[in-house]
Design an enzyme around this catalytic site. Sequence first.
Site, mmCIF file in Angstrom:
data_model
loop_
_atom_site.group_PDB
_atom_site.id
_atom_site.type_symbol
_atom_site.label_atom_id
_atom_site.label_comp_id
_atom_site.label_asym_id
_atom_site.label_seq_id
_atom_site.Cartn_x
_atom_site.Cartn_y
_atom_site.Cartn_z
ATOM 1 N N ASP A 1 -0.096 -10.173 0.415
ATOM 2 C CA ASP A 1 0.955 -10.419 -0.605
ATOM 3 C C ASP A 1 1.664 -11.482 -0.177
ATOM 4 O O ASP A 1 2.274 -12.467 -0.806
ATOM 5 C CB ASP A 1 1.797 -9.311 -1.011
ATOM 6 C CG ASP A 1 1.099 -8.187 -1.745
ATOM 7 O OD1 ASP A 1 0.100 -8.483 -2.461
ATOM 8 O OD2 ASP A 1 1.674 -7.114 -1.940
ATOM 9 N N ASP B 1 7.387 1.528 -2.348
ATOM 10 C CA ASP B 1 6.400 2.172 -2.969
ATOM 11 C C ASP B 1 5.117 2.317 -1.824
ATOM 12 O O ASP B 1 4.410 3.211 -2.143
ATOM 13 C CB ASP B 1 5.625 1.285 -3.971
ATOM 14 C CG ASP B 1 5.374 -0.295 -3.587
ATOM 15 O OD1 ASP B 1 5.640 -0.752 -2.281
ATOM 16 O OD2 ASP B 1 5.054 -1.054 -4.446
#
Length: 882
Positions: A477, A65
């Site tokens: 993340d 992404d």
Amino acid sequence: MSRRLFSMLLIAAVALAAVVVRMAPVSAVASDPYAFKNVRIDGGGFVPGIVFNPTERDLVYARTDIGGAYRWNQSTKSWTPLLDGFGWDKWGYNGVISLATDPVDTNRVYVAAGMYTNSWDPNNGAVLRSGDKGATWQVTALPFKLGGNMPGRGMGEALAVDPNRNSVLYLGTPNGNGLWRSTDYGVTWAKVTSFPNAGTYAQDPSDPNGYLSHKPGVVWVTYDPRSSAKGAATKTIYVGVADKDNSVYRTTDAGVTWSRVAGQPTGYLAHKGVLDTVNGYLYIATSDTGGPYDGAKGDVWRYATATGAWTRISPVPSTGSDDYFGYSGLTVDRQKPGTIMVATQISWWPDVIFFRSTDSGATWTRVWDWTSYPNRSFRYKQDISENPWLTFGTNPQPPEVTPKLGWMTESLEIDPFDSNRMMYGTGATIYGTEDLTKWDSGRQFTVKPMARGLEETAVLDLISPPSGAPLISALGDVGGFRHTNLDAVPSTMFTAPVFTSTTSLDYAEKTPSIMVRAGSFKDSDRPNDSHVAFSTDGGANWFQGTEPGGIDEGGTVAAAADGSRFVWAPKGATPVYSVGYGNSWQQVSGLPTDAIVESDRVNASKFYGFSGGRLHVSTNGGASFTATAATGLPAGGKVKAVPGREGDLWLAGDGGLWHSTDSGASFTKLPGVTASVNAGFGKAAPGGTYPAVFTVATIDGVAGLFRSDDAGSTWVRINDDKHQYGNMGEALTGDPRIYGRVYLGTNGRGIVYGDRTGPTPTVTPTITPTSTPTPTVTPTTGKACAATYTVGNQWPGGFGAEVTVRNTGSSATTGWKVTWTYGGDQKISQLWNGTLSQTGAAVSVTDAGYNGALQPNASTSFGFNASFTGANANPTVTCAAS
């Protein structure tokens, strides 16, 4: 875990504020050849798509992404990045919404690129085409944006090559732009005006940011190759649309006319549409949202292409109370077409579920089953020895296990040539197996990471201390790592506490084993954890400090040069400082909220803060700051202090690059630099005295990564047009131990490090050091040492001190012991980099093991905090070497 959404949007928005159109293809600046490679982490982000070529064995692609696209290399079982040649001016091309591999001419591959469909991405989307499997690309710009990091990005594939006439491609597009077609191998594109539905679904149509209001639109294209002869355009094509009432359309005349497939299910979105041409079934996997983070209901349906009959074949139907998930990750075993698999599109707890059928969906088995709660039985076993950090530092209670099998599993693909090989994407990596068919005989198949070479982390900060591990990383993340070997995967991410994203790192320049990190996480998940943590062993182990109330995100943090205190500017909260390791915090005065903080690398009492175009300085250990008179600085940017030089600062920001040698009282804007993102420092060139300066900047009209060996008087470009890495530079540092080495952070392509490959230059020193040089000690015969005791900061009732131990002998030491006797009631409460023994006023400190071996004239140091009343005279210290 790996909820990239808002952290990535924030990074993109911040980066965009400092970005103008920067990339020029030809450089007038001198260049220096470099070799670049990734610091190995393996994975680190969401992989929404894996695409096997149906006619060439082992030709596999993956799309991400925010991190571009990759091609599988079977000989090394690793991934090769394909889009590193796109830089700042086209950073959005690293958002890949779809990928198509040509089944006829397998050298051809296509990418639908564009990261955001709102204002965050300034460019429209594009179709990239390659005739050499992604080694080089040509670009066709589209008149609208594509959203590789927008909601619904796991649906697809929206880009597809006609298997009968490969000059024809279709592309499904978002936000009302409908279905597009190319008839010349992707060179030109035109809208299919006869296609009736551009898609109606949006997660939140009223979102003012234009993110959740995104409409995924036309989301997949599936050909029925049986409908035409080779060389003729395929007549029957199925297309999926993000519309809960009208999900599947079909043409039977090669796209001239289209109609809604009769009898189709409604109420859900078809994430996938996969055709079994042997048995004549179109399968769709549906969910109630576009994903990839949510989805609570869904179904799996089978459409008989010969009769037009729809049959619900859901392993757990949406009508039942046991369905708390939607479906995606749909695949057909091309060697055994009656065998199909589907995944839960999202099942956070206790884990993802894979379902497998060998009779076209009539019956199913699960990859795990409940036994007696909370226990489960498993048809798989997991081996993460190659990527052990995938435990995420957790120790969950049953029924959860670590590592998880997966989450956000939008893509699950069985190799069309090998029924035993399957790959699937998660929010953190690619997993796979090479013995899948053991499932059918009741044996456990083995799941392993298959992500080597795929580096998708967003890098927020990097430090390279002068001793210990060469690199410490702060990542979005996945928290961050201590990298003791750049070419090996770290064993674990930072723990105690675990941050979802580490936003800032620093080390004490004079005592580099002392480190601090700040980070963010969901407070409700860990209500007793702090957003700041400390290490006294170079990042190998961490412990958390306290924190003031109202802190939700990490912000930036800085360590004093001697490690005696810290200044912290949490995001959205008043900056604070702490003496010692965060046992208590006091508010800073004179420094704006959200300032970027930095420590002087020589003077332990001096800190800097940058905010709103003003540089603020503290000379009392961060207690108070005062804005300097310097003007003409950018509104935002990054300030970096030079090791070994008090008051020497570099400021990177939009509009230029600035340098100060007087603690920010004044700055000089460097000529020829019209914009910069970041700066960092590494080992000086041979013959030089000033550290190598690295910057991501635009210099003489050329955007790139540059190095200066003469404090910015001249620059060489050290990247090239094949190594541009999208929006690089949020994190940047050199290596103080290896001349020329640079560590570069990217937003989605992980950590890149570069080393020079050309001949080593020699620099004639032209800069007078501002720091006092360490005197040369005449060695004493044999083993001997000397110790110097220095009080750093002192406050009512307490103080911090540093003791430097130097080998004054002619032989290497294997250990040392420093002793002294206080003249008052001084009591050491905390000591680092040594082993303490104190009895009354008598103190002895021995080495910590790792710092006992010193070569002649080499030195190390330890530090401590202590309490006292009355006088605090420096004691006489002695040192004994062994």
